[in-house]
Design a protein around this motif. Structure first.
Motif, PDB file in Angstrom:
ATOM      1  N   THR A   1       0.829  -1.210   0.000  1.00  0.00           N
ATOM      2  CA  THR A   1       0.000   0.000   0.000  1.00  0.00           C
ATOM      3  C   THR A   1       0.862   1.258   0.000  1.00  0.00           C
ATOM      4  OG1 THR A   1      -1.808  -1.128   1.148  1.00  0.00           O
ATOM      5  CG2 THR A   1      -1.763   1.275   1.274  1.00  0.00           C
ATOM      6  N   ARG A   2       1.870   1.276   0.859  1.00  0.00           N
ATOM      7  CA  ARG A   2       2.750   2.454   0.921  1.00  0.00           C
ATOM      8  C   ARG A   2       3.535   2.623  -0.380  1.00  0.00           C
ATOM      9  NH1 ARG A   2       3.188   4.858   5.820  1.00  0.00           N
ATOM     10  NH2 ARG A   2       2.413   3.725   7.641  1.00  0.00           N
ATOM     11  N   LEU A   3       3.978   1.530  -0.951  1.00  0.00           N
ATOM     12  CA  LEU A   3       4.711   1.618  -2.218  1.00  0.00           C
ATOM     13  C   LEU A   3       3.801   2.127  -3.325  1.00  0.00           C
ATOM     14  CD1 LEU A   3       7.232   1.186  -3.919  1.00  0.00           C
ATOM     15  CD2 LEU A   3       6.582  -1.222  -4.173  1.00  0.00           C
ATOM     16  N   ALA A   4       2.544   1.678  -3.337  1.00  0.00           N
ATOM     17  CA  ALA A   4       1.604   2.151  -4.356  1.00  0.00           C
ATOM     18  C   ALA A   4       1.434   3.673  -4.258  1.00  0.00           C
ATOM     19  CB  ALA A   4       0.263   1.444  -4.203  1.00  0.00           C
ATOM     20  N   HIS A   5       1.316   4.174  -3.027  1.00  0.00           N
ATOM     21  CA  HIS A   5       1.243   5.631  -2.860  1.00  0.00           C
ATOM     22  C   HIS A   5       2.532   6.297  -3.326  1.00  0.00           C
ATOM     23  CE1 HIS A   5      -2.593   6.379  -0.849  1.00  0.00           C
ATOM     24  NE2 HIS A   5      -2.429   5.250  -0.167  1.00  0.00           N
ATOM     25  N   GLY A   6       3.659   5.660  -3.028  1.00  0.00           N
ATOM     26  CA  GLY A   6       4.936   6.218  -3.460  1.00  0.00           C
ATOM     27  C   GLY A   6       5.051   6.275  -4.967  1.00  0.00           C
TER      28      GLY A   6
ATOM     29  N   TYR B   1      14.249   3.213  -2.338  1.00  0.00           N
ATOM     30  CA  TYR B   1      13.053   2.380  -2.220  1.00  0.00           C
ATOM     31  C   TYR B   1      12.411   2.500  -0.839  1.00  0.00           C
ATOM     32  CZ  TYR B   1      10.170  -1.875  -2.622  1.00  0.00           C
ATOM     33  OH  TYR B   1       9.123  -2.771  -2.650  1.00  0.00           O
ATOM     34  N   GLU B   2      13.196   2.325   0.220  1.00  0.00           N
ATOM     35  CA  GLU B   2      12.627   2.381   1.567  1.00  0.00           C
ATOM     36  C   GLU B   2      12.143   3.787   1.920  1.00  0.00           C
ATOM     37  OE1 GLU B   2      11.820  -0.093   3.452  1.00  0.00           O
ATOM     38  OE2 GLU B   2      12.701  -1.612   2.141  1.00  0.00           O
ATOM     39  N   ASP B   3      12.832   4.798   1.437  1.00  0.00           N
ATOM     40  CA  ASP B   3      12.361   6.161   1.658  1.00  0.00           C
ATOM     41  C   ASP B   3      11.022   6.398   0.966  1.00  0.00           C
ATOM     42  OD1 ASP B   3      14.608   6.698   3.140  1.00  0.00           O
ATOM     43  OD2 ASP B   3      15.641   7.821   1.557  1.00  0.00           O
ATOM     44  N   LEU B   4      10.890   5.836  -0.222  1.00  0.00           N
ATOM     45  CA  LEU B   4       9.637   5.978  -0.959  1.00  0.00           C
ATOM     46  C   LEU B   4       8.486   5.333  -0.184  1.00  0.00           C
ATOM     47  CD1 LEU B   4       8.588   7.108  -3.694  1.00  0.00           C
ATOM     48  CD2 LEU B   4       8.893   4.812  -4.627  1.00  0.00           C
ATOM     49  N   LEU B   5       8.753   4.149   0.395  1.00  0.00           N
ATOM     50  CA  LEU B   5       7.731   3.487   1.210  1.00  0.00           C
ATOM     51  C   LEU B   5       7.405   4.289   2.461  1.00  0.00           C
ATOM     52  CD1 LEU B   5       8.433   0.934  -0.609  1.00  0.00           C
ATOM     53  CD2 LEU B   5       7.916  -0.415   1.434  1.00  0.00           C
ATOM     54  N   ALA B   6       8.440   4.767   3.118  1.00  0.00           N
ATOM     55  CA  ALA B   6       8.230   5.499   4.366  1.00  0.00           C
ATOM     56  C   ALA B   6       7.393   6.751   4.145  1.00  0.00           C
ATOM     57  CB  ALA B   6       9.575   5.872   4.989  1.00  0.00           C
ATOM     58  N   GLY B   7       7.527   7.345   2.987  1.00  0.00           N
ATOM     59  CA  GLY B   7       6.764   8.551   2.698  1.00  0.00           C
ATOM     60  C   GLY B   7       5.378   8.293   2.147  1.00  0.00           C
ATOM     61  N   GLY B   8       5.076   7.024   1.883  1.00  0.00           N
ATOM     62  CA  GLY B   8       3.772   6.681   1.328  1.00  0.00           C
ATOM     63  C   GLY B   8       2.715   6.536   2.406  1.00  0.00           C
ATOM     64  N   ALA B   9       1.503   6.911   2.101  1.00  0.00           N
ATOM     65  CA  ALA B   9       0.402   6.799   3.062  1.00  0.00           C
ATOM     66  C   ALA B   9       0.021   5.335   3.271  1.00  0.00           C
ATOM     67  CB  ALA B   9      -0.797   7.593   2.563  1.00  0.00           C
ATOM     68  N   ALA B  10      -0.666   5.084   4.388  1.00  0.00           N
ATOM     69  CA  ALA B  10      -1.080   3.718   4.715  1.00  0.00           C
ATOM     70  C   ALA B  10      -2.535   3.458   4.368  1.00  0.00           C
ATOM     71  CB  ALA B  10      -0.846   3.444   6.201  1.00  0.00           C
ATOM     72  N   ASP B  11      -3.264   4.490   3.901  1.00  0.00           N
ATOM     73  CA  ASP B  11      -4.668   4.276   3.567  1.00  0.00           C
ATOM     74  C   ASP B  11      -4.770   3.542   2.234  1.00  0.00           C
ATOM     75  OD1 ASP B  11      -3.626   6.963   2.795  1.00  0.00           O
ATOM     76  OD2 ASP B  11      -5.458   6.986   1.586  1.00  0.00           O
TER      77      ASP B  11
END
Length: 516
Positions: A40-45, A147-157
């Motif tokens: 989910t977070r990656l998709a937002h990223g 990659y991990e920064d992109l996930l960390a910045g992605g929303a969880a909704d």
């Protein structure tokens, strides 16, 4: 959920078995709930990088959780996933990126340098590097993301894009006889129905533990092993590459139940000094594809109480077509089996109009139809149309069917040969050889090899006044083609056999030069 495709799988599985382990990699485990959150977070990223429905997102790297996370995240957005073969040379990968129109490239560990090489020749908008792989290459580029920064910045909704079975899920490149690879367009429905066929015919269970050492960028490692196990809620142990000694350790440590490999992989395991004493008691399913399994290999595993389940498939069928189950593994040894549950297969007369089925023992062409068969080749409408007759995909492979309905693959109507589980199409190699100034004509054939099954041999007519050596010609291919495509030997001849229309005749070449 509005999403009925692969992008919804992590969420659907997390609803049922959130704490069950989905992935194991390099000492790290990832539960289904964790996989769902990361996807989910990656998709937002990816959305923050401009990825929208229909956009292409490619992955370059070895087996790694980020490969699957990227596949599912692209599916969550309605985007299209493009897995890239790490064994290809930079120009070959650049062609696939340009042909597919990839906008975002995710590069795994150890492949950032290659991704940097591709910048000039591919229209990629953004690069995403896994495990800090791009630090030394991309730090001065604005289009680089960790990659991990992109996930960390992605929303969880949750993103719940409306994605249906007929929507395009993946472009998987398969080498073409024209000398250029073709992108097989696989829909979400194609891959789902193939997974259902595997669940039925392999009789998978919820506590399956799959060892994924075959590359995920190949259709078998991804669609015949990994995705069906994840759909069922099992566990996938991902390793970056195959190593026979490590295989024993992984089987014992994780109590592996399910393995897929090409014959070369299983041969290397059986030749190990550890073979006789290894604990293989957990293994339940061994599937083998990519090339016929030698009878001696079947016997070696049989002595350990293990049975090979052989099959036949192709990228265009996502890929399962025929399957030989355990019940008939001995009585029908050498056969590719019968069609998967939701698949229709015929062997038809290859040189006749229509689709006349052949009789028992008569050699014909394999054609296949079903919900797992692809929609066509990316950007090639004419070739896509020519690949089908009355809704049946023409494989180009020759087979005979016995009186019990079991198919035996006997030859390849197309000139493709298989080396170590990798498809090699001679036209592509010939095209590269013909760019050498000293080569007037050439043809490439497959010759038997004890280790790889088959390897390439180039038959070359030198340009008058020149005297090229085999070493010169093969060295000129290094870096232009994947290593497995480069012929292992070269023979020189005065002329190539052709028919009255000027068409190259390869059968006389095989007769004259096809011995090991």
């Amino acid at each position: 959920m509005h999403n009925e495709g692969l992008g919804s799988w992590p969420a659907r599985r997390a609803r049922k078995t959130p704490r069950r382990t989905a992935l194991v990699h390099d000492g790290r485990t990832l539960a289904y709930a964790d996989l769902d959150e990361r996807v989910t977070r990656l998709a937002h990223g990816l959305r923050s990088l401009g990825v929208r429905r229909g956009d292409r997102v490619a992955y370059l790297g070895p087996n790694h959780p980020s490969f699957l996370e990227t596949l599912f995240a692209a599916g969550a957005l309605g985007a299209v996933f493009v897995p890239l073969n790490t064994r290809l040379a930079a120009p070959e990968i650049a062609y696939q990126l340009a042909d597919s129109g990839t906008s975002v490239l995710v590069c795994g560990p150890a492949h950032a340098g290659l991704a940097d090489e591709l910048r000039a020749g591919a229209p990629v908008r953004s690069f995403v590097a896994v495990d800090g792989a791009g630090a030394q290459y991309f730090q001065d580029y604005q289009d680089h993301q960790d990659y991990e920064d992109l996930l960390a910045g992605g929303a969880a909704d949750r993103i719940d894009e409306a994605v249906g079975p007929d929507d395009l899920c993946m472009i998987m490149y398969t080498s073409g006889t024209s000398g250029r690879p073709k992108g097989a367009m696989l829909t979400h429905g194609n891959i789902i129905w193939n997974a259902v066929n595997v669940l039925i015919d392999h009789d998978l269970v919820a506590d399956e533990v799959a060892l994924v050492s075959a590359p995920l960028f190949h259709t078998a490692g991804l669609n015949m092993l990994t995705l069906p196990v994840l759909l069922k809620g099992g566990r996938c142990v991902l390793v970056a590459g195959f190593d026979p000694e490590a295989t024993f350790d992984l089987i014992e440590k994780h109590r592996v139940t399910f393995m897929f490999g090409v014959p070369t992989m299983f041969q290397q395991v059986a030749r190990s000094p550890r073979w006789e004493g290894a604990d293989l008691s957990s293994l339940r399913i061994l599937t083998c594809g990519g090339a016929p399994v030698p009878p001696t290999l079947i016997a070696a595993y049989g002595e350990r109480g293990l049975t090979f389940l052989q099959g036949y498939g192709m990228t265009e069928a996502a890929p399962g077509v025929l399957f030989l189950d355990a019940e008939h593994a001995e009585s029908k040894a050498g056969s590719a089996g019968v069609q998967h549950f939701f698949s229709d297969v015929r062997v038809v007369a290859p040189d006749e109009p229509g689709l006349r089925p052949t009789g028992p023992g008569e050699i014909g062409e394999v054609v296949v139809r079903g919900p797992h068969v692809f929609r066509g080749y990316w950007g090639l409408p004419a070739e896509s149309a020519a690949a089908f007759t009355d809704g049946w995909f023409r494989s180009g492979d020759a087979a005979r069917v016995d009186e019990d309905g079991y198919a035996h693959i006997v030859d390849r109507i197309k000139d493709m040969f298989i080396s170590g589980g990798e498809n090699v199409y001679p036209a592509e190699v010939e095209h590269a050889l013909l760019t050498h100034p000293d080569v007037l004509e050439c043809a490439v054939i497959g010759v038997p090899d004890d280790e790889w099954g088959e390897v390439g041999r180039a038959v070359v007519v030198a340009r008058p006044g020149s005297a090229p050596t085999a070493e010169d010609l093969l060295a000129a291919l290094a870096g232009r083609l994947a290593a497995y495509k480069i012929p292992k030997s070269v023979v020189f001849t005065g002329a190539l056999p052709r028919n009255g229309a000027g068409k190259l005749l390869k059968q006389p070449l095989r007769a004259d030069f096809g011995n090991p």
